[in-house]
Design a protein around this motif. Structure first.
Motif, PDB file in Angstrom:
ATOM      1  N   UNK A  63       0.811  -1.213   0.000  1.00 54.55           N
ATOM      2  CA  UNK A  63       0.000   0.000   0.000  1.00 54.55           C
ATOM      3  C   UNK A  63       0.840   1.257   0.000  1.00 54.55           C
ATOM      4  N   UNK A  64       0.505   2.179  -0.897  1.00 57.27           N
ATOM      5  CA  UNK A  64       1.190   3.459  -0.966  1.00 57.27           C
ATOM      6  C   UNK A  64       0.502   4.471  -0.041  1.00 57.27           C
ATOM      7  N   UNK A  65       1.208   5.531   0.289  1.00 62.67           N
ATOM      8  CA  UNK A  65       0.617   6.595   1.095  1.00 62.67           C
ATOM      9  C   UNK A  65      -0.565   7.204   0.334  1.00 62.67           C
ATOM     10  N   UNK A  66      -1.699   7.326   1.021  1.00 67.13           N
ATOM     11  CA  UNK A  66      -2.908   7.829   0.405  1.00 67.13           C
ATOM     12  C   UNK A  66      -3.877   6.746  -0.007  1.00 67.13           C
ATOM     13  N   UNK A  67      -3.435   5.481   0.002  1.00 62.20           N
ATOM     14  CA  UNK A  67      -4.318   4.381  -0.381  1.00 62.20           C
ATOM     15  C   UNK A  67      -5.052   3.852   0.849  1.00 62.20           C
ATOM     16  N   UNK A  68      -6.189   3.209   0.614  1.00 61.24           N
ATOM     17  CA  UNK A  68      -6.995   2.641   1.691  1.00 61.24           C
ATOM     18  C   UNK A  68      -6.841   1.130   1.716  1.00 61.24           C
ATOM     19  N   UNK A  69      -6.797   0.583   2.932  1.00 55.97           N
ATOM     20  CA  UNK A  69      -6.703  -0.860   3.108  1.00 55.97           C
ATOM     21  C   UNK A  69      -7.819  -1.322   4.026  1.00 55.97           C
ATOM     22  N   UNK A  70      -8.435  -2.464   3.740  1.00 55.59           N
ATOM     23  CA  UNK A  70      -9.430  -3.004   4.670  1.00 55.59           C
ATOM     24  C   UNK A  70      -8.754  -3.706   5.834  1.00 55.59           C
ATOM     25  N   UNK A  71      -9.474  -3.798   6.948  1.00 57.97           N
ATOM     26  CA  UNK A  71      -8.959  -4.535   8.100  1.00 57.97           C
ATOM     27  C   UNK A  71      -8.692  -5.975   7.683  1.00 57.97           C
ATOM     28  N   UNK A  72      -7.505  -6.499   8.037  1.00 56.44           N
ATOM     29  CA  UNK A  72      -7.127  -7.855   7.672  1.00 56.44           C
ATOM     30  C   UNK A  72      -6.258  -7.947   6.444  1.00 56.44           C
ATOM     31  N   UNK A  73      -6.093  -6.817   5.722  1.00 59.19           N
ATOM     32  CA  UNK A  73      -5.221  -6.826   4.551  1.00 59.19           C
ATOM     33  C   UNK A  73      -3.759  -6.767   4.985  1.00 59.19           C
ATOM     34  N   UNK A  74      -2.839  -7.362   4.225  1.00 56.24           N
ATOM     35  CA  UNK A  74      -1.423  -7.324   4.606  1.00 56.24           C
ATOM     36  C   UNK A  74      -0.886  -5.896   4.644  1.00 56.24           C
ATOM     37  N   UNK A  75      -0.128  -5.575   5.689  1.00 60.79           N
ATOM     38  CA  UNK A  75       0.541  -4.280   5.813  1.00 60.79           C
ATOM     39  C   UNK A  75       2.001  -4.394   5.397  1.00 60.79           C
ATOM     40  N   UNK A  76       2.700  -5.349   6.010  1.00 59.67           N
ATOM     41  CA  UNK A  76       4.106  -5.558   5.674  1.00 59.67           C
ATOM     42  C   UNK A  76       4.515  -6.960   6.086  1.00 59.67           C
ATOM     43  N   UNK A  77       5.690  -7.376   5.620  1.00 61.86           N
ATOM     44  CA  UNK A  77       6.274  -8.654   6.034  1.00 61.86           C
ATOM     45  C   UNK A  77       7.609  -8.388   6.720  1.00 61.86           C
ATOM     46  N   UNK A  78       7.899  -9.200   7.722  1.00 61.12           N
ATOM     47  CA  UNK A  78       9.105  -9.030   8.533  1.00 61.12           C
ATOM     48  C   UNK A  78       9.847 -10.354   8.595  1.00 61.12           C
ATOM     49  N   UNK A  79      11.146 -10.308   8.332  1.00 61.16           N
ATOM     50  CA  UNK A  79      11.999 -11.485   8.483  1.00 61.16           C
ATOM     51  C   UNK A  79      12.435 -11.561   9.937  1.00 61.16           C
ATOM     52  N   UNK A  80      11.907 -12.537  10.653  1.00 61.62           N
ATOM     53  CA  UNK A  80      12.169 -12.690  12.082  1.00 61.62           C
ATOM     54  C   UNK A  80      13.249 -13.736  12.274  1.00 61.62           C
ATOM     55  N   UNK A  81      14.210 -13.411  13.131  1.00 64.37           N
ATOM     56  CA  UNK A  81      15.273 -14.362  13.413  1.00 64.37           C
ATOM     57  C   UNK A  81      16.492 -14.182  12.555  1.00 64.37           C
ATOM     58  N   UNK A  82      16.474 -13.130  11.711  1.00 65.04           N
ATOM     59  CA  UNK A  82      17.643 -12.866  10.870  1.00 65.04           C
ATOM     60  C   UNK A  82      18.792 -12.361  11.726  1.00 65.04           C
ATOM     61  N   UNK A  83      20.000 -12.662  11.308  1.00 69.23           N
ATOM     62  CA  UNK A  83      21.176 -12.230  12.061  1.00 69.23           C
ATOM     63  C   UNK A  83      21.244 -10.721  12.163  1.00 69.23           C
ATOM     64  N   UNK A  84      20.858 -10.032  11.069  1.00 68.86           N
ATOM     65  CA  UNK A  84      20.946  -8.577  11.063  1.00 68.86           C
ATOM     66  C   UNK A  84      19.967  -7.947  12.023  1.00 68.86           C
ATOM     67  N   UNK A  85      18.921  -8.671  12.432  1.00 67.49           N
ATOM     68  CA  UNK A  85      17.915  -8.095  13.310  1.00 67.49           C
ATOM     69  C   UNK A  85      18.228  -8.293  14.773  1.00 67.49           C
ATOM     70  N   UNK A  86      19.282  -9.083  15.075  1.00 69.07           N
ATOM     71  CA  UNK A  86      19.544  -9.417  16.476  1.00 69.07           C
ATOM     72  C   UNK A  86      19.922  -8.216  17.291  1.00 69.07           C
ATOM     73  N   UNK A  87      20.605  -7.252  16.665  1.00 68.71           N
ATOM     74  CA  UNK A  87      21.021  -6.078  17.434  1.00 68.71           C
ATOM     75  C   UNK A  87      19.872  -5.181  17.779  1.00 68.71           C
ATOM     76  N   UNK A  88      18.737  -5.271  17.026  1.00 62.82           N
ATOM     77  CA  UNK A  88      17.607  -4.392  17.289  1.00 62.82           C
ATOM     78  C   UNK A  88      16.662  -4.974  18.298  1.00 62.82           C
ATOM     79  N   UNK A  89      16.631  -6.315  18.443  1.00 63.90           N
ATOM     80  CA  UNK A  89      15.700  -6.936  19.369  1.00 63.90           C
ATOM     81  C   UNK A  89      16.277  -6.936  20.771  1.00 63.90           C
ATOM     82  N   UNK A  90      15.466  -6.900  21.819  1.00 65.28           N
ATOM     83  CA  UNK A  90      15.967  -6.944  23.188  1.00 65.28           C
ATOM     84  C   UNK A  90      16.754  -8.226  23.408  1.00 65.28           C
ATOM     85  N   UNK A  91      17.870  -8.122  24.121  1.00 70.20           N
ATOM     86  CA  UNK A  91      18.734  -9.271  24.325  1.00 70.20           C
ATOM     87  C   UNK A  91      18.118 -10.291  25.253  1.00 70.20           C
TER      88      UNK A  91
END
Length: 469
Positions: A63-91
């Motif tokens: 979705x672009x800025x200005x577009x409408x989304x219904x409840x339940x529509x995908x917003x974003x996807x996140x890669x969880x458990x990636x090595x690069x994300x370890x520094x951002x998550x609480x230890x």
């Protein structure tokens, strides 16, 4: 190994089924922490920031800025458990939490973990001699501040603007906000400032177009006058403005009110001279540092709660399915407020238990939240009666449309000096017009007239209120 999780637009409550994306707070490649706000959306009720329940690397946005989304529509996807994300998550997650996500997807329900820093994952340079560059760290997004730092027309710099809608309007019309002088407090740039810049830009463009067209004007005139000239000038294209967000919600509610409620309106002129004198005496008694002043709207609100105690029929709603009138036990008083986002109706809870000073303080608090766009959906719903002071627009009277599913609305015009018969003599008095629109299903004209007459009596003789205090 990273696991890609999909975050969908959550149910924001209050029966809302869709939301408009106002501003993305993260980009693809950013590292986000659990419960970090990732997008700012506008619903039919309020502007809210949506936190993501997962911590990891953003891999896609929908979705672009200005577009409408219904409840339940995908917003974003996140890669969880990636090595690069370890520094951002609480230890060390707190008890009851997991490193994958908090499970909290509604605004205001976070884990309380401190906001983490996010960074962009940049592609490696395909150059043997170049050393690997570490991703640059930037501060995690925060709620809009009076001075926001952002990109305007490709340049970085501080911009004195609060509203994301103002920033988006400027981007759409290619207006450089840093070149504007704000008319708000401390130079704050308001929507009116951007609208003025848009008009000026349009006039400049039109002038340039006319100047460029001067060499062919005479030839075009001869062609039009010639009998061989075919066709006529194309009509101007009408502008189409989508009915969505707050404007759409208002349109739906007003249309439903007109189609479902058999409303009627009665009005009366009242001499408000004594009310204005009583207000001046109250504020003078408080002294220069005796607290906030009592507003006229607060006094009118207190008069309404006293009138509703005498005429509870107007503090009700109609259950059309059961064919029943539901009289409500308490007064939750709504008041109309005009903001940059349009007309909103904040609600003073349990107004029947408050005095004029308490009601005034709550009205001031809610008005400030409305002005900054920070009202929650709960603060805009649940009203049982609405007070509409359209006198602030310089008009004397109106026929209010009931705020569905309520049963009545009191409209108040401007208070201004007019000739009036006072004690048998013509005098100049402070006169106001009061208009009551009511649902004819809940009561007849006698009840509505009694309510309005009591309100007018209290306006003309504030001492009448002493009987109910």
């Amino acid at each position: 190994m990273a696991q890609v999780l999909e975050f969908k637009l959550p149910d924001l409550g209050e029966g809302l089924t869709e939301a408009e994306i106002v501003r993305w707070l993260v980009e693809v490649g950013d590292v986000v922490a659990i419960d970090q706000p990732v997008v700012e959306v506008e619903t039919a009720k309020a502007m809210v920031e949506v936190p993501c329940p997962y911590g990891g690397v953003v891999t896609a946005r929908f979705g672009e800025e200005g577009s409408e989304l219904p409840v339940g529509a995908p917003l974003l996807t996140v890669a969880v458990g990636a090595t690069d994300a370890s520094s951002a998550a609480p230890s060390s997650p707190a008890d009851g939490e997991s490193s994958g996500g908090s499970g909290n997807v509604l605004v205001g329900y976070g884990t309380g973990a401190p906001a983490a820093r996010r960074r962009r994952i940049r592609p490696e340079r395909n150059t043997a001699s170049a050393a690997p560059a570490a991703p640059a760290a930037v501060s995690a997004p925060s709620r809009p501040a009076p001075v926001a730092v952002g990109e305007v027309n490709g340049r970085q710099g501080p911009v004195a603007v609060v509203s994301p809608l103002v920033r988006r309007l400027a981007r759409q019309h290619e207006i450089d906000l840093r070149g504007l002088t704000g008319s708000g407090p401390d130079g704050l740039i308001l929507r009116a400032d951007v609208d003025s810049a848009i008009r000026q830009a349009g006039q400049a463009t039109e002038a340039a177009t006319l100047t460029a067209a001067e060499p062919v004007v005479a030839e075009a005139s001869r062609a039009v006058a010639s009998p061989s000239a075919a066709g006529a000038a194309a009509p101007a294209t009408a502008e189409r403005i989508p009915l969505r967000g707050v404007r759409g919600a208002v349109a739906d509610k007003l249309s439903r009110s007109r189609s479902e409620i058999p409303d009627a309106t009665c009005w009366v002129d009242a001499d408000a001279t004594e009310l204005m004198a009583a207000r001046a005496a109250m504020n003078a008694a408080s002294g220069p540092s005796g607290g906030p002043k009592v507003s006229v709207l607060a006094l009118l609100a207190r008069i309404c709660t006293a009138a509703l105690a005498r005429y509870p029929e107007l503090n009700s709603t109609v259950d059309t399915a059961a064919r029943e009138i539901v009289r409500l036990p308490g007064v939750h008083l709504g008041f109309a407020a005009q903001t940059e986002r349009g007309l909103v109706v904040p609600v003073v809870r349990d107004a029947h238990t408050r005095n004029a000073e308490s009601i005034g303080a709550e009205i001031a608090r809610l008005t400030e939240l409305a002005r900054t766009g920070k009202l929650s959906p709960a603060q805009l719903t649940g009203g049982t009666f609405t007070l509409n002071n359209y006198g602030v627009f310089g008009v004397d009277g109106s026929t209010p449309i009931i705020n569905h599913p309520e049963a009545a609305m009191l409209g108040v015009g401007r208070i201004m000096p007019k000739p009036w018969v006072h004690h048998g003599e013509l005098a100049v008095r402070q006169v106001v017009q009061l208009s009551l629109t009511f649902d004819h299903r809940v009561c007849d004209g006698g009840t509505a007239g009694g309510f309005l007459r009591y309100v007018a009596d209290c306006v003309e003789q504030p001492a009448v209120l002493l009987r109910t205090l």
